[in-house]
Design a protein around this motif. Structure first.
Motif, PDB file in Angstrom:
ATOM      1  N   VAL A  33     -34.886  20.358 -37.550  1.00 30.39           N
ATOM      2  CA  VAL A  33     -35.318  21.218 -38.664  1.00 30.39           C
ATOM      3  C   VAL A  33     -36.487  22.093 -38.220  1.00 30.39           C
ATOM      4  CG1 VAL A  33     -36.280  21.224 -40.994  1.00 30.39           C
ATOM      5  CG2 VAL A  33     -34.479  19.592 -40.391  1.00 30.39           C
ATOM      6  N   TRP A  34     -37.415  21.516 -37.458  1.00 24.29           N
ATOM      7  CA  TRP A  34     -38.536  22.303 -36.962  1.00 24.29           C
ATOM      8  C   TRP A  34     -38.060  23.400 -36.007  1.00 24.29           C
ATOM      9  CZ3 TRP A  34     -43.265  23.692 -37.868  1.00 24.29           C
ATOM     10  CH2 TRP A  34     -44.035  24.245 -36.854  1.00 24.29           C
ATOM     11  N   ASP A  35     -37.103  23.068 -35.134  1.00 24.76           N
ATOM     12  CA  ASP A  35     -36.554  24.076 -34.227  1.00 24.76           C
ATOM     13  C   ASP A  35     -35.887  25.211 -35.009  1.00 24.76           C
ATOM     14  OD1 ASP A  35     -37.416  22.645 -32.043  1.00 24.76           O
ATOM     15  OD2 ASP A  35     -35.484  21.654 -31.691  1.00 24.76           O
ATOM     16  N   ALA A  36     -35.180  24.874 -36.079  1.00 24.51           N
ATOM     17  CA  ALA A  36     -34.544  25.899 -36.913  1.00 24.51           C
ATOM     18  C   ALA A  36     -35.595  26.776 -37.581  1.00 24.51           C
ATOM     19  CB  ALA A  36     -33.650  25.243 -37.964  1.00 24.51           C
ATOM     20  N   PHE A  37     -36.703  26.158 -38.012  1.00 20.79           N
ATOM     21  CA  PHE A  37     -37.790  26.917 -38.630  1.00 20.79           C
ATOM     22  C   PHE A  37     -38.418  27.883 -37.626  1.00 20.79           C
ATOM     23  CE2 PHE A  37     -42.366  27.308 -39.485  1.00 20.79           C
ATOM     24  CZ  PHE A  37     -42.338  27.852 -40.766  1.00 20.79           C
ATOM     25  N   VAL A  38     -38.691  27.398 -36.419  1.00 17.95           N
ATOM     26  CA  VAL A  38     -39.275  28.248 -35.379  1.00 17.95           C
ATOM     27  C   VAL A  38     -38.305  29.355 -34.996  1.00 17.95           C
ATOM     28  CG1 VAL A  38     -40.113  28.294 -32.997  1.00 17.95           C
ATOM     29  CG2 VAL A  38     -40.747  26.398 -34.506  1.00 17.95           C
ATOM     30  N   ARG A  39     -37.043  29.028 -34.846  1.00 18.44           N
ATOM     31  CA  ARG A  39     -36.025  30.017 -34.487  1.00 18.44           C
ATOM     32  C   ARG A  39     -35.933  31.111 -35.552  1.00 18.44           C
ATOM     33  NH1 ARG A  39     -31.191  30.123 -31.420  1.00 18.44           N
ATOM     34  NH2 ARG A  39     -29.511  31.326 -32.383  1.00 18.44           N
ATOM     35  N   ALA A  40     -36.063  30.719 -36.812  1.00 16.29           N
ATOM     36  CA  ALA A  40     -35.958  31.684 -37.909  1.00 16.29           C
ATOM     37  C   ALA A  40     -37.194  32.582 -37.997  1.00 16.29           C
ATOM     38  CB  ALA A  40     -35.754  30.958 -39.238  1.00 16.29           C
ATOM     39  N   ASN A  41     -38.249  32.237 -37.285  1.00 16.36           N
ATOM     40  CA  ASN A  41     -39.478  33.030 -37.321  1.00 16.36           C
ATOM     41  C   ASN A  41     -39.779  33.700 -35.982  1.00 16.36           C
ATOM     42  OD1 ASN A  41     -41.002  32.771 -40.012  1.00 16.36           O
ATOM     43  ND2 ASN A  41     -40.402  30.658 -39.608  1.00 16.36           N
ATOM     44  N   SER A  42     -38.770  33.826 -35.133  1.00 18.02           N
ATOM     45  CA  SER A  42     -39.014  34.390 -33.807  1.00 18.02           C
ATOM     46  C   SER A  42     -37.788  35.148 -33.314  1.00 18.02           C
ATOM     47  CB  SER A  42     -39.371  33.268 -32.817  1.00 18.02           C
ATOM     48  OG  SER A  42     -38.294  32.337 -32.725  1.00 18.02           O
ATOM     49  N   PHE A 218     -26.824  31.018 -47.588  1.00 22.51           N
ATOM     50  CA  PHE A 218     -26.052  31.487 -46.439  1.00 22.51           C
ATOM     51  C   PHE A 218     -25.971  30.410 -45.366  1.00 22.51           C
ATOM     52  CE2 PHE A 218     -26.021  33.489 -42.224  1.00 22.51           C
ATOM     53  CZ  PHE A 218     -24.841  34.215 -42.294  1.00 22.51           C
ATOM     54  N   ALA A 219     -27.103  29.744 -45.095  1.00 21.22           N
ATOM     55  CA  ALA A 219     -27.117  28.691 -44.083  1.00 21.22           C
ATOM     56  C   ALA A 219     -26.218  27.529 -44.488  1.00 21.22           C
ATOM     57  CB  ALA A 219     -28.546  28.207 -43.857  1.00 21.22           C
ATOM     58  N   GLY A 220     -26.209  27.194 -45.770  1.00 21.85           N
ATOM     59  CA  GLY A 220     -25.329  26.128 -46.233  1.00 21.85           C
ATOM     60  C   GLY A 220     -23.859  26.495 -46.093  1.00 21.85           C
ATOM     61  N   GLN A 221     -23.524  27.749 -46.329  1.00 20.90           N
ATOM     62  CA  GLN A 221     -22.137  28.187 -46.203  1.00 20.90           C
ATOM     63  C   GLN A 221     -21.624  28.078 -44.775  1.00 20.90           C
ATOM     64  OE1 GLN A 221     -22.005  32.147 -48.056  1.00 20.90           O
ATOM     65  NE2 GLN A 221     -20.658  31.269 -49.604  1.00 20.90           N
ATOM     66  N   ARG A 222     -22.501  28.342 -43.813  1.00 19.05           N
ATOM     67  CA  ARG A 222     -22.061  28.262 -42.411  1.00 19.05           C
ATOM     68  C   ARG A 222     -22.387  26.897 -41.789  1.00 19.05           C
ATOM     69  NH1 ARG A 222     -26.286  32.282 -39.202  1.00 19.05           N
ATOM     70  NH2 ARG A 222     -28.064  30.852 -39.173  1.00 19.05           N
ATOM     71  N   LEU A 223     -22.702  25.918 -42.637  1.00 16.14           N
ATOM     72  CA  LEU A 223     -22.938  24.530 -42.241  1.00 16.14           C
ATOM     73  C   LEU A 223     -24.107  24.388 -41.263  1.00 16.14           C
ATOM     74  CD1 LEU A 223     -19.243  23.268 -41.822  1.00 16.14           C
ATOM     75  CD2 LEU A 223     -20.737  23.149 -43.821  1.00 16.14           C
ATOM     76  N   ASP A 224     -25.105  25.254 -41.388  1.00 13.31           N
ATOM     77  CA  ASP A 224     -26.324  25.136 -40.602  1.00 13.31           C
ATOM     78  C   ASP A 224     -27.307  24.294 -41.399  1.00 13.31           C
ATOM     79  OD1 ASP A 224     -28.512  25.399 -38.997  1.00 13.31           O
ATOM     80  OD2 ASP A 224     -28.400  27.583 -38.791  1.00 13.31           O
ATOM     81  N   THR A 225     -27.120  22.974 -41.342  1.00  9.70           N
ATOM     82  CA  THR A 225     -27.892  22.066 -42.187  1.00  9.70           C
ATOM     83  C   THR A 225     -29.376  22.097 -41.858  1.00  9.70           C
ATOM     84  OG1 THR A 225     -25.931  20.648 -42.162  1.00  9.70           O
ATOM     85  CG2 THR A 225     -27.921  19.745 -43.141  1.00  9.70           C
ATOM     86  N   ALA A 226     -29.700  22.225 -40.583  1.00  6.66           N
ATOM     87  CA  ALA A 226     -31.113  22.237 -40.184  1.00  6.66           C
ATOM     88  C   ALA A 226     -31.842  23.430 -40.817  1.00  6.66           C
ATOM     89  CB  ALA A 226     -31.227  22.291 -38.663  1.00  6.66           C
ATOM     90  N   LEU A 227     -31.220  24.603 -40.773  1.00  7.32           N
ATOM     91  CA  LEU A 227     -31.846  25.779 -41.381  1.00  7.32           C
ATOM     92  C   LEU A 227     -31.900  25.640 -42.897  1.00  7.32           C
ATOM     93  CD1 LEU A 227     -33.069  28.584 -41.137  1.00  7.32           C
ATOM     94  CD2 LEU A 227     -30.749  29.529 -41.120  1.00  7.32           C
ATOM     95  N   THR A 228     -30.869  25.054 -43.482  1.00  8.63           N
ATOM     96  CA  THR A 228     -30.865  24.833 -44.931  1.00  8.63           C
ATOM     97  C   THR A 228     -32.027  23.943 -45.348  1.00  8.63           C
ATOM     98  OG1 THR A 228     -28.450  25.022 -44.977  1.00  8.63           O
ATOM     99  CG2 THR A 228     -29.497  24.029 -46.885  1.00  8.63           C
ATOM    100  N   LEU A 229     -32.238  22.857 -44.608  1.00 10.95           N
ATOM    101  CA  LEU A 229     -33.357  21.962 -44.920  1.00 10.95           C
ATOM    102  C   LEU A 229     -34.701  22.656 -44.702  1.00 10.95           C
ATOM    103  CD1 LEU A 229     -32.117  18.566 -43.418  1.00 10.95           C
ATOM    104  CD2 LEU A 229     -32.435  19.142 -45.829  1.00 10.95           C
ATOM    105  N   ALA A 230     -34.791  23.485 -43.664  1.00  8.08           N
ATOM    106  CA  ALA A 230     -36.035  24.229 -43.435  1.00  8.08           C
ATOM    107  C   ALA A 230     -36.327  25.149 -44.612  1.00  8.08           C
ATOM    108  CB  ALA A 230     -35.929  25.037 -42.136  1.00  8.08           C
TER     109      ALA A 230
END
Length: 260
Positions: A33-42, A218-230
């Motif tokens: 989840v932290w990696d998804a958060f960092v990825r979404a901000n970079s 959108f993240a939930g639709q594409r099954l990106d659970t880590a980004l959804t939780l972030a």
């Protein structure tokens, strides 16, 4: 105790994810989840081995998604905060107007936002206008009802005391009635903003990018659970911050609450 309970929760979450007691597709670990958060901000590569870099998620950083949602909240809930006390004061002081308007207000308050988002899209399109109207309609009833409660709970003895000291109608309204009802109004604003924020995901189901609710959907639709939780964590922390800010503002502008 709160810090310890949070640490225990994170440790339990990490242990469950590390032991793979639940499929990572359904419950990724805190690190993911932290990696998804960092990825979404970079800026990051589109895919492993692909030299092309992309910006955050959907060409926006996560904080930009959050700012877009906050702007919609500021427009929709802000209009409700400005108009709600005026309408509530009129309804609280006029039984005739209240008898006419209050049933419609209660009807609107009882409706779930998802019940009329489709109608708003038909009326105003899928742009920000329909989203702002949805947030306004979600926040407006709590402010009006809280203001009415403050007016109805006002003691007539205070009015009589002010008049006996020579206060005219305007002075009674501005210096006695309004300060007395202000704590109730601020409580209504706190509830309204919280309810509007919980509605942000519903408001951003259609064309909600940029928007933190739209990104979570959108993240939930594409099954990106880590980004959804972030996104869910960011939404929750933002809600706590907004609530604390409004509570602090209420203490600052109405320090007499509970003292009279």
């Amino acid at each position: 105790m709160r810090v310890l309970s949070l640490a225990a929760f994170l440790a339990l979450w990490w242990l469950v994810a590390a032991a793979r007691l639940i499929d990572p597709q359904f419950l990724p670990g805190p690190g993911a989840v932290w990696d998804a958060f960092v990825r979404a901000n970079s800026w990051h590569r589109l895919a492993p081995g692909v030299p092309r870099e992309v910006r955050g998620e959907q060409n926006y950083f996560l904080w930009e998604h959050l700012v877009a949602s906050l702007q919609r909240i500021a427009a929709g809930a802000g209009a409700a905060v400005l108009l709600g006390p005026i309408v509530g004061f009129v309804l609280g002081t006029s039984k005739t107007v209240a008898a006419i308007v209050e049933p419609y207000l209660n009807f609107l308050r009882a409706l779930p936002p998802l019940g009329y988002i489709g109608l708003l899209i038909v009326w105003f399109g899928i742009g920000d206008t329909s989203k702002i109207w949805l947030l306004f309609l979600a926040a407006f009833p709590p402010v009006v009802i809280a203001t009415m409660a403050g007016v109805h709970g006002f003691s007539a003895d205070r009015v009589n005391a002010a008049r006996s000291l020579g206060a005219n109608r305007l002075q009674v309204t501005t210096r006695v009635l309004l300060p007395a009802t202000l704590p109730e109004v601020l409580s209504g604003v706190r509830v309204a903003v919280g309810f509007a924020w919980t509605t942000v995901v519903a408001a951003e189901l259609n064309n909600g990018i940029p928007g933190i609710g739209g990104l979570a959907y959108f993240a939930g639709q594409r099954l990106d659970t880590a980004l959804t939780l972030a996104c869910i964590i960011v939404i929750g922390l933002t809600a706590l911050t907004l609530d604390a800010a409004i509570k602090g503002l209420g203490t600052a502008v109405a320090p007499w609450k509970g003292r009279a």
